[in-house]
Write a protein that holds these residues in place. Structure first.
Motif, PDB file in Angstrom:
ATOM      1  N   ILE A 101       0.839  -1.202   0.000  1.00  0.00           N
ATOM      2  CA  ILE A 101       0.000   0.000   0.000  1.00  0.00           C
ATOM      3  C   ILE A 101       0.873   1.250   0.000  1.00  0.00           C
ATOM      4  CG2 ILE A 101      -1.673   1.345   1.312  1.00  0.00           C
ATOM      5  CD1 ILE A 101      -2.938  -0.995  -0.097  1.00  0.00           C
ATOM      6  N   ARG A 102       1.941   1.221   0.796  1.00  0.00           N
ATOM      7  CA  ARG A 102       2.842   2.386   0.811  1.00  0.00           C
ATOM      8  C   ARG A 102       3.443   2.613  -0.573  1.00  0.00           C
ATOM      9  NH1 ARG A 102       8.182   4.157   1.793  1.00  0.00           N
ATOM     10  NH2 ARG A 102       8.243   5.985   3.142  1.00  0.00           N
ATOM     11  N   ASP A 103       3.879   1.538  -1.215  1.00  0.00           N
ATOM     12  CA  ASP A 103       4.413   1.666  -2.570  1.00  0.00           C
ATOM     13  C   ASP A 103       3.315   2.078  -3.541  1.00  0.00           C
ATOM     14  OD1 ASP A 103       6.770   0.853  -1.460  1.00  0.00           O
ATOM     15  OD2 ASP A 103       6.784  -1.145  -2.369  1.00  0.00           O
ATOM     16  N   GLY A 104       2.088   1.566  -3.307  1.00  0.00           N
ATOM     17  CA  GLY A 104       0.972   1.946  -4.156  1.00  0.00           C
ATOM     18  C   GLY A 104       0.689   3.434  -4.099  1.00  0.00           C
ATOM     19  N   ILE A 105       0.853   4.027  -2.925  1.00  0.00           N
ATOM     20  CA  ILE A 105       0.686   5.479  -2.801  1.00  0.00           C
ATOM     21  C   ILE A 105       1.704   6.180  -3.683  1.00  0.00           C
ATOM     22  CG2 ILE A 105       0.962   7.444  -1.229  1.00  0.00           C
ATOM     23  CD1 ILE A 105      -0.316   5.676   0.949  1.00  0.00           C
ATOM     24  N   PHE A 106       2.941   5.679  -3.678  1.00  0.00           N
ATOM     25  CA  PHE A 106       3.962   6.263  -4.542  1.00  0.00           C
ATOM     26  C   PHE A 106       3.548   6.163  -6.007  1.00  0.00           C
ATOM     27  CE2 PHE A 106       7.670   5.676  -7.284  1.00  0.00           C
ATOM     28  CZ  PHE A 106       8.355   6.862  -7.052  1.00  0.00           C
ATOM     29  N   TYR A 107       3.198   4.972  -6.464  1.00  0.00           N
ATOM     30  CA  TYR A 107       2.866   4.773  -7.874  1.00  0.00           C
ATOM     31  C   TYR A 107       1.575   5.467  -8.278  1.00  0.00           C
ATOM     32  CZ  TYR A 107       6.732   1.544  -8.108  1.00  0.00           C
ATOM     33  OH  TYR A 107       7.991   1.013  -8.081  1.00  0.00           O
ATOM     34  N   SER A 108       0.682   5.688  -7.319  1.00  0.00           N
ATOM     35  CA  SER A 108      -0.561   6.385  -7.642  1.00  0.00           C
ATOM     36  C   SER A 108      -0.282   7.796  -8.151  1.00  0.00           C
ATOM     37  CB  SER A 108      -1.483   6.434  -6.422  1.00  0.00           C
ATOM     38  OG  SER A 108      -1.002   7.338  -5.430  1.00  0.00           O
ATOM     39  N   GLY A 109       0.863   8.345  -7.777  1.00  0.00           N
ATOM     40  CA  GLY A 109       1.216   9.680  -8.239  1.00  0.00           C
ATOM     41  C   GLY A 109       1.299   9.794  -9.748  1.00  0.00           C
ATOM     42  N   ARG A 110       1.510   8.669 -10.425  1.00  0.00           N
ATOM     43  CA  ARG A 110       1.578   8.693 -11.889  1.00  0.00           C
ATOM     44  C   ARG A 110       0.210   8.879 -12.525  1.00  0.00           C
ATOM     45  NH1 ARG A 110       5.519   3.367 -12.558  1.00  0.00           N
ATOM     46  NH2 ARG A 110       7.421   4.358 -11.783  1.00  0.00           N
ATOM     47  N   TYR A 111      -0.839   8.460 -11.801  1.00  0.00           N
ATOM     48  CA  TYR A 111      -2.144   8.336 -12.443  1.00  0.00           C
ATOM     49  C   TYR A 111      -3.307   9.021 -11.721  1.00  0.00           C
ATOM     50  CZ  TYR A 111       0.671   4.366 -14.084  1.00  0.00           C
ATOM     51  OH  TYR A 111       1.683   3.577 -14.568  1.00  0.00           O
ATOM     52  N   ILE A 112      -3.200   9.218 -10.409  1.00  0.00           N
ATOM     53  CA  ILE A 112      -4.385   9.521  -9.608  1.00  0.00           C
ATOM     54  C   ILE A 112      -5.059  10.832  -9.990  1.00  0.00           C
ATOM     55  CG2 ILE A 112      -3.185  10.687  -7.702  1.00  0.00           C
ATOM     56  CD1 ILE A 112      -6.108   8.175  -7.404  1.00  0.00           C
ATOM     57  N   PHE A 127      -2.219  -0.031  -7.561  1.00  0.00           N
ATOM     58  CA  PHE A 127      -1.700   0.775  -8.665  1.00  0.00           C
ATOM     59  C   PHE A 127      -0.552   0.106  -9.416  1.00  0.00           C
ATOM     60  CE2 PHE A 127      -4.256   3.856  -6.489  1.00  0.00           C
ATOM     61  CZ  PHE A 127      -4.735   4.681  -7.503  1.00  0.00           C
ATOM     62  N   ASN A 128      -0.551  -1.215  -9.436  1.00  0.00           N
ATOM     63  CA  ASN A 128       0.421  -1.962 -10.231  1.00  0.00           C
ATOM     64  C   ASN A 128      -0.177  -2.205 -11.615  1.00  0.00           C
ATOM     65  OD1 ASN A 128       2.251  -3.704 -11.356  1.00  0.00           O
ATOM     66  ND2 ASN A 128       2.169  -5.220  -9.725  1.00  0.00           N
ATOM     67  N   LEU A 139       4.591   9.539 -15.607  1.00  0.00           N
ATOM     68  CA  LEU A 139       5.531   9.054 -16.608  1.00  0.00           C
ATOM     69  C   LEU A 139       5.741  10.124 -17.668  1.00  0.00           C
ATOM     70  CD1 LEU A 139       4.235   5.396 -17.096  1.00  0.00           C
ATOM     71  CD2 LEU A 139       6.189   6.169 -15.725  1.00  0.00           C
ATOM     72  N   ASP A 140       6.994  10.296 -18.102  1.00  0.00           N
ATOM     73  CA  ASP A 140       7.340  11.358 -19.042  1.00  0.00           C
ATOM     74  C   ASP A 140       7.061  10.896 -20.470  1.00  0.00           C
ATOM     75  OD1 ASP A 140       8.271  13.846 -19.815  1.00  0.00           O
ATOM     76  OD2 ASP A 140      10.356  13.146 -19.997  1.00  0.00           O
TER      77      ASP A 140
END
Length: 390
Positions: A147-158, A184-185, A315-316
């Motif tokens: 979940i902690r990592d999911g919070i990080f990856y959510s930044g790409r899409y949320i 968010f995987n 993502l760039d």
């Protein structure tokens, strides 16, 4: 739609739950590891749900914890914020707050070793329980790190996901179902066929023409989000309750309606207690709304549960609609041959496409922004060549 165990939904990055094609990034162990702050992170923003007067079925208490479900929600808050994937709890499947033992899995390298330790702990506990209690014994893997990592990856899409839900007239809290489904995987694939951030089944996507041999839009974060919004709106229109509509995302809205009609109530806190009825929700479905509320709580108060948290930068990439058919090897040129990066930018391109089947014209792909003009020139040349051969 689907009915998956909640524990399954969180082991999708393990090889035992994924396809086996060696060249498929989704078939590898995909660690959700938060990079160092210097590697593409940005400040995290606490959710700004605010007042959404125009959102369907919205009120300030629309997603409050229903009376009678407090213990159930707290169980999932603990799973998401207290126990990591190196731990798990053996608990009562009906009274989830009854936890018999916390099992430490650290140091165990294989699934077989882990399962052996879990089974041994269950056996010891079972000897002290009644027959009914033994039948209700269940193991739940912790999810704190995911979940902690999911919070990080959510930044790409949320943020883009929130915009999609706003435009659809839906409460943006619902975007947080992605934590429950996949954390968010984008490479999440389940062995029963659910796929992508929103874990959409093939038969659910088929009427929307989202799946072809080379393109599976269930794995495109934003295309899947648009479909999830449609499904949730449809669920709400049928069930007239967000707790039931969310539960319907897991159990299927028609099944939820039949259970609600049978018990003559739309109160989710009552329906999740009807475990002995011939019309009842299974474990995953009766815990689905509670796990969603837990995800809302944990993300909203992420610093409280995890300390410092950050978002990934988006993502760039830049979207490009193919004017002509291309092969995956052509796309790889725009990623300097980096297959993993090309898959991350384009998770909707299937293994069939990556093996060489032509990707049809009008397919939208994402390329690195600094290679966008290169890609345009390359495609223009290919388009002219195709035109001259006609």
């Amino acid at each position: 739609m689907k009915s998956l165990s909640l524990s399954l939904l969180f082991v999708l990055s393990g090889t035992s739950q994924l396809a086996t094609a060696a060249e498929d990034l989704a078939a590898k162990v995909v660690p959700q590891v938060v990079p160092a702050l210097a590697e593409g992170s940005r400040p995290w923003r606490s959710p700004q749900f605010g007042t959404q007067k125009e959102a369907l079925g919205y009120s300030e208490t629309a997603f409050a914890v229903p009376k009678g479900m407090e213990k159930q929600v707290q169980f999932w808050v603990d799973i998401y914020s207290k126990y990591t994937t190196q731990q798990g709890v053996i608990h009562d499947s009906e009274n989830v707050d009854v936890i018999y033992e916390v099992v430490d899995l650290s140091g165990l390298k294989t699934d077989r070793e882990r399962q052996r330790k879990i089974d041994a702990a269950k056996k010891v506990i079972s000897e002290k329980l009644s027959k009914d209690e033994r039948e209700r014994l269940r193991y739940q893997l912790g999810q704190k790190d995911r979940i902690r990592d999911g919070i990080f990856y959510s930044g790409r899409y949320i943020e883009e996901m929130e915009t999609i839900f706003k435009e659809a007239g839906l409460p943006i809290e619902l975007t947080r179902l992605a934590f429950v489904e996949s954390s968010f995987n984008v490479m999440a694939r389940s062995k029963v066929g659910a796929s992508g951030i929103w874990q959409i089944m093939g038969y659910t996507a088929r009427p929307y023409k989202m799946v072809s041999p080379t393109v599976d839009k269930r794995n495109h974060p934003m295309e899947a989000t648009k479909l999830a919004a449609k499904l949730l709106r449809s669920n709400y229109n049928m069930l007239e309750s967000w707790p039931l509509a969310v539960t319907g995302y897991n159990h299927g809205p028609t099944g939820v309606r039949k259970i609600a009609d049978f018990h003559k109530t739309k109160d989710i806190s009552i329906l999740v207690q009807k475990v002995d009825s011939k019309k009842s929700l299974g474990f995953a479905s009766r815990n689905f709304y509670a796990s969603f509320l837990a995800a809302l709580e944990v993300e909203k108060n992420a610093p409280k549960y995890f300390g410092s948290v950050v978002w990934s930068k988006p993502l760039d990439g830049q979207d490009l609609k193919l004017p002509v058919s291309v092969r995956y090897k052509d796309i790889l040129h725009w990623f300097d041959g980096d297959d993993d990066k090309a898959q991350l930018f384009n998770p909707h391109l299937t293994s069939v496409a990556r093996k060489g089947r032509p990707i049809p014209a009008k397919t939208v792909i994402s390329v690195p922004k600094d290679k966008y003009n290169v890609a345009l020139i390359s495609l223009a040349r290919k388009d002219r060549t195709v035109a001259s051969e006609r």
